[in-house]
Scaffold this motif. Structure first.
Motif, mmCIF file in Angstrom:
data_model
loop_
_atom_site.group_PDB
_atom_site.id
_atom_site.type_symbol
_atom_site.label_atom_id
_atom_site.label_comp_id
_atom_site.label_asym_id
_atom_site.label_seq_id
_atom_site.Cartn_x
_atom_site.Cartn_y
_atom_site.Cartn_z
ATOM 1 N N ARG A 109 0.830 -1.208 0.000
ATOM 2 C CA ARG A 109 0.000 0.000 0.000
ATOM 3 C C ARG A 109 0.865 1.259 0.000
ATOM 4 O O ARG A 109 0.573 2.220 -0.700
ATOM 5 C CB ARG A 109 -0.943 -0.016 1.192
ATOM 6 C CG ARG A 109 -2.023 -1.058 1.057
ATOM 7 C CD ARG A 109 -2.896 -1.114 2.267
ATOM 8 N NE ARG A 109 -3.925 -2.127 2.088
ATOM 9 C CZ ARG A 109 -4.461 -2.807 3.077
ATOM 10 N NH1 ARG A 109 -4.085 -2.592 4.323
ATOM 11 N NH2 ARG A 109 -5.387 -3.700 2.840
ATOM 12 N N LEU A 110 1.912 1.228 0.784
ATOM 13 C CA LEU A 110 2.810 2.374 0.822
ATOM 14 C C LEU A 110 3.544 2.525 -0.509
ATOM 15 O O LEU A 110 3.739 3.634 -0.999
ATOM 16 C CB LEU A 110 3.804 2.247 1.973
ATOM 17 C CG LEU A 110 4.706 3.451 2.225
ATOM 18 C CD1 LEU A 110 3.893 4.725 2.420
ATOM 19 C CD2 LEU A 110 5.577 3.198 3.452
ATOM 20 N N ALA A 111 3.909 1.412 -1.136
ATOM 21 C CA ALA A 111 4.554 1.475 -2.452
ATOM 22 C C ALA A 111 3.649 2.184 -3.450
ATOM 23 O O ALA A 111 4.099 3.051 -4.206
ATOM 24 C CB ALA A 111 4.900 0.076 -2.951
ATOM 25 N N ALA B 124 2.431 6.976 -6.565
ATOM 26 C CA ALA B 124 1.464 7.982 -7.008
ATOM 27 C C ALA B 124 1.982 9.398 -6.774
ATOM 28 O O ALA B 124 1.609 10.322 -7.492
ATOM 29 C CB ALA B 124 0.131 7.787 -6.284
ATOM 30 N N ARG B 125 2.870 9.547 -5.818
ATOM 31 C CA ARG B 125 3.445 10.860 -5.518
ATOM 32 C C ARG B 125 4.763 11.083 -6.253
ATOM 33 O O ARG B 125 5.450 12.072 -6.027
ATOM 34 C CB ARG B 125 3.652 10.986 -4.010
ATOM 35 C CG ARG B 125 2.315 10.949 -3.258
ATOM 36 C CD ARG B 125 2.473 11.036 -1.779
ATOM 37 N NE ARG B 125 2.893 12.378 -1.425
ATOM 38 C CZ ARG B 125 3.662 12.643 -0.385
ATOM 39 N NH1 ARG B 125 4.081 11.687 0.398
ATOM 40 N NH2 ARG B 125 3.999 13.881 -0.108
ATOM 41 N N GLY B 126 5.144 10.118 -7.109
ATOM 42 C CA GLY B 126 6.370 10.266 -7.873
ATOM 43 C C GLY B 126 7.623 9.895 -7.101
ATOM 44 O O GLY B 126 8.732 10.162 -7.566
ATOM 45 N N ARG B 127 7.481 9.270 -5.969
ATOM 46 C CA ARG B 127 8.617 8.881 -5.127
ATOM 47 C C ARG B 127 8.970 7.413 -5.429
ATOM 48 O O ARG B 127 8.818 6.527 -4.616
ATOM 49 C CB ARG B 127 8.269 9.108 -3.659
ATOM 50 C CG ARG B 127 8.077 10.593 -3.359
ATOM 51 C CD ARG B 127 7.413 10.898 -2.049
ATOM 52 N NE ARG B 127 8.077 10.285 -0.895
ATOM 53 C CZ ARG B 127 7.581 10.359 0.336
ATOM 54 N NH1 ARG B 127 6.459 11.028 0.575
ATOM 55 N NH2 ARG B 127 8.214 9.782 1.336
ATOM 56 N N TYR B 128 9.451 7.200 -6.652
ATOM 57 C CA TYR B 128 9.641 5.849 -7.174
ATOM 58 C C TYR B 128 10.748 5.062 -6.481
ATOM 59 O O TYR B 128 10.633 3.848 -6.346
ATOM 60 C CB TYR B 128 9.871 5.894 -8.681
ATOM 61 C CG TYR B 128 8.723 6.530 -9.405
ATOM 62 C CD1 TYR B 128 7.461 5.949 -9.393
ATOM 63 C CD2 TYR B 128 8.884 7.740 -10.068
ATOM 64 C CE1 TYR B 128 6.397 6.534 -10.036
ATOM 65 C CE2 TYR B 128 7.819 8.337 -10.721
ATOM 66 C CZ TYR B 128 6.576 7.731 -10.696
ATOM 67 O OH TYR B 128 5.520 8.324 -11.331
ATOM 68 N N ASP B 129 11.809 5.721 -6.057
ATOM 69 C CA ASP B 129 12.875 4.982 -5.381
ATOM 70 C C ASP B 129 12.390 4.405 -4.052
ATOM 71 O O ASP B 129 12.665 3.255 -3.733
ATOM 72 C CB ASP B 129 14.101 5.873 -5.155
ATOM 73 C CG ASP B 129 14.799 6.234 -6.465
ATOM 74 O OD1 ASP B 129 14.633 5.486 -7.453
ATOM 75 O OD2 ASP B 129 15.503 7.255 -6.497
ATOM 76 N N GLU B 130 11.637 5.193 -3.302
ATOM 77 C CA GLU B 130 11.081 4.701 -2.042
ATOM 78 C C GLU B 130 10.027 3.623 -2.303
ATOM 79 O O GLU B 130 9.961 2.616 -1.603
ATOM 80 C CB GLU B 130 10.455 5.843 -1.250
ATOM 81 C CG GLU B 130 11.449 6.867 -0.750
ATOM 82 C CD GLU B 130 10.735 8.075 -0.180
ATOM 83 O OE1 GLU B 130 10.363 8.007 1.013
ATOM 84 O OE2 GLU B 130 10.540 9.057 -0.924
ATOM 85 N N ALA B 131 9.204 3.844 -3.317
ATOM 86 C CA ALA B 131 8.170 2.872 -3.671
ATOM 87 C C ALA B 131 8.813 1.547 -4.063
ATOM 88 O O ALA B 131 8.322 0.478 -3.689
ATOM 89 C CB ALA B 131 7.325 3.411 -4.820
ATOM 90 N N TYR B 132 9.910 1.618 -4.783
ATOM 91 C CA TYR B 132 10.632 0.423 -5.214
ATOM 92 C C TYR B 132 11.068 -0.414 -4.012
ATOM 93 O O TYR B 132 10.896 -1.632 -3.999
ATOM 94 C CB TYR B 132 11.845 0.835 -6.060
ATOM 95 C CG TYR B 132 12.739 -0.295 -6.469
ATOM 96 C CD1 TYR B 132 12.429 -1.067 -7.580
ATOM 97 C CD2 TYR B 132 13.893 -0.601 -5.755
ATOM 98 C CE1 TYR B 132 13.244 -2.111 -7.973
ATOM 99 C CE2 TYR B 132 14.717 -1.643 -6.143
ATOM 100 C CZ TYR B 132 14.396 -2.397 -7.247
ATOM 101 O OH TYR B 132 15.198 -3.435 -7.631
ATOM 102 N N ASP B 133 11.608 0.250 -3.014
ATOM 103 C CA ASP B 133 12.063 -0.470 -1.821
ATOM 104 C C ASP B 133 10.921 -1.253 -1.173
ATOM 105 O O ASP B 133 11.082 -2.416 -0.806
ATOM 106 C CB ASP B 133 12.672 0.493 -0.802
ATOM 107 C CG ASP B 133 13.970 1.124 -1.280
ATOM 108 O OD1 ASP B 133 14.612 0.561 -2.192
ATOM 109 O OD2 ASP B 133 14.332 2.195 -0.743
ATOM 110 N N ARG C 231 10.901 4.006 -13.183
ATOM 111 C CA ARG C 231 12.316 4.267 -12.895
ATOM 112 C C ARG C 231 13.193 4.087 -14.131
ATOM 113 O O ARG C 231 14.400 4.283 -14.072
ATOM 114 C CB ARG C 231 12.800 3.325 -11.785
ATOM 115 C CG ARG C 231 12.242 3.679 -10.431
ATOM 116 C CD ARG C 231 12.550 2.621 -9.377
ATOM 117 N NE ARG C 231 13.886 2.058 -9.456
ATOM 118 C CZ ARG C 231 14.775 2.065 -8.471
ATOM 119 N NH1 ARG C 231 14.471 2.614 -7.327
ATOM 120 N NH2 ARG C 231 15.947 1.506 -8.635
ATOM 121 N N GLY C 232 12.594 3.672 -15.251
ATOM 122 C CA GLY C 232 13.358 3.481 -16.486
ATOM 123 C C GLY C 232 14.133 2.184 -16.523
ATOM 124 O O GLY C 232 15.094 2.062 -17.275
#
Length: 107
Positions: free
Chosen positions: A23-25, A30-39, A65-66
């Motif tokens: 859920r946090l991912a 959704a907020r564009g914080r892909y590095d944190e979401a990835y973790d 993240r490309g």
């Protein structure tokens, strides 16, 4: 302003909620914080390796993240899990779109 879902999910972490990671991912992505979401997507996928949604979320985050190769691998795994009886996800369509986009870039 903090994302409401972000705050609620972080509160659930104190109870060790596995679903809190996925859920946090989603909230972070959704907020564009892909590095944190990835973790968080990685943690969920490692702890629930038979859940096709975890791999689908990981694949989507990798796209943002490309990281095409890692995304394709995660989406293929989600598809295999679906065929083995896990949850139905949009992984097949995402993988087709990813392949189409890659071929357009190469051609």
């Amino acid at each position: 302003m903090r994302c409401l879902t972000d705050r609620l999910v972080k509160r659930r972490f104190s109870g060790g909620s596995l679903l809190g990671h996925i859920r946090l991912a989603g909230c972070l992505a959704a907020r564009g914080r892909y590095d944190e979401a990835y973790d968080h997507a990685c943690v969920f996928s490692e702890l629930a390796p038979r859940n096709s949604w975890g791999w689908t979320h990981l694949g989507r985050i990798c796209i943002e993240r490309g990281e095409g190769a890692e995304s394709a691998g995660a989406l293929r795994r989600a598809i295999r899990l679906e065929r083995a009886g896990s949850y139905e996800t949009p992984a097949a369509g995402m993988l087709a779109s990813l392949r189409s986009g890659l071929s357009e870039l190469q051609g």
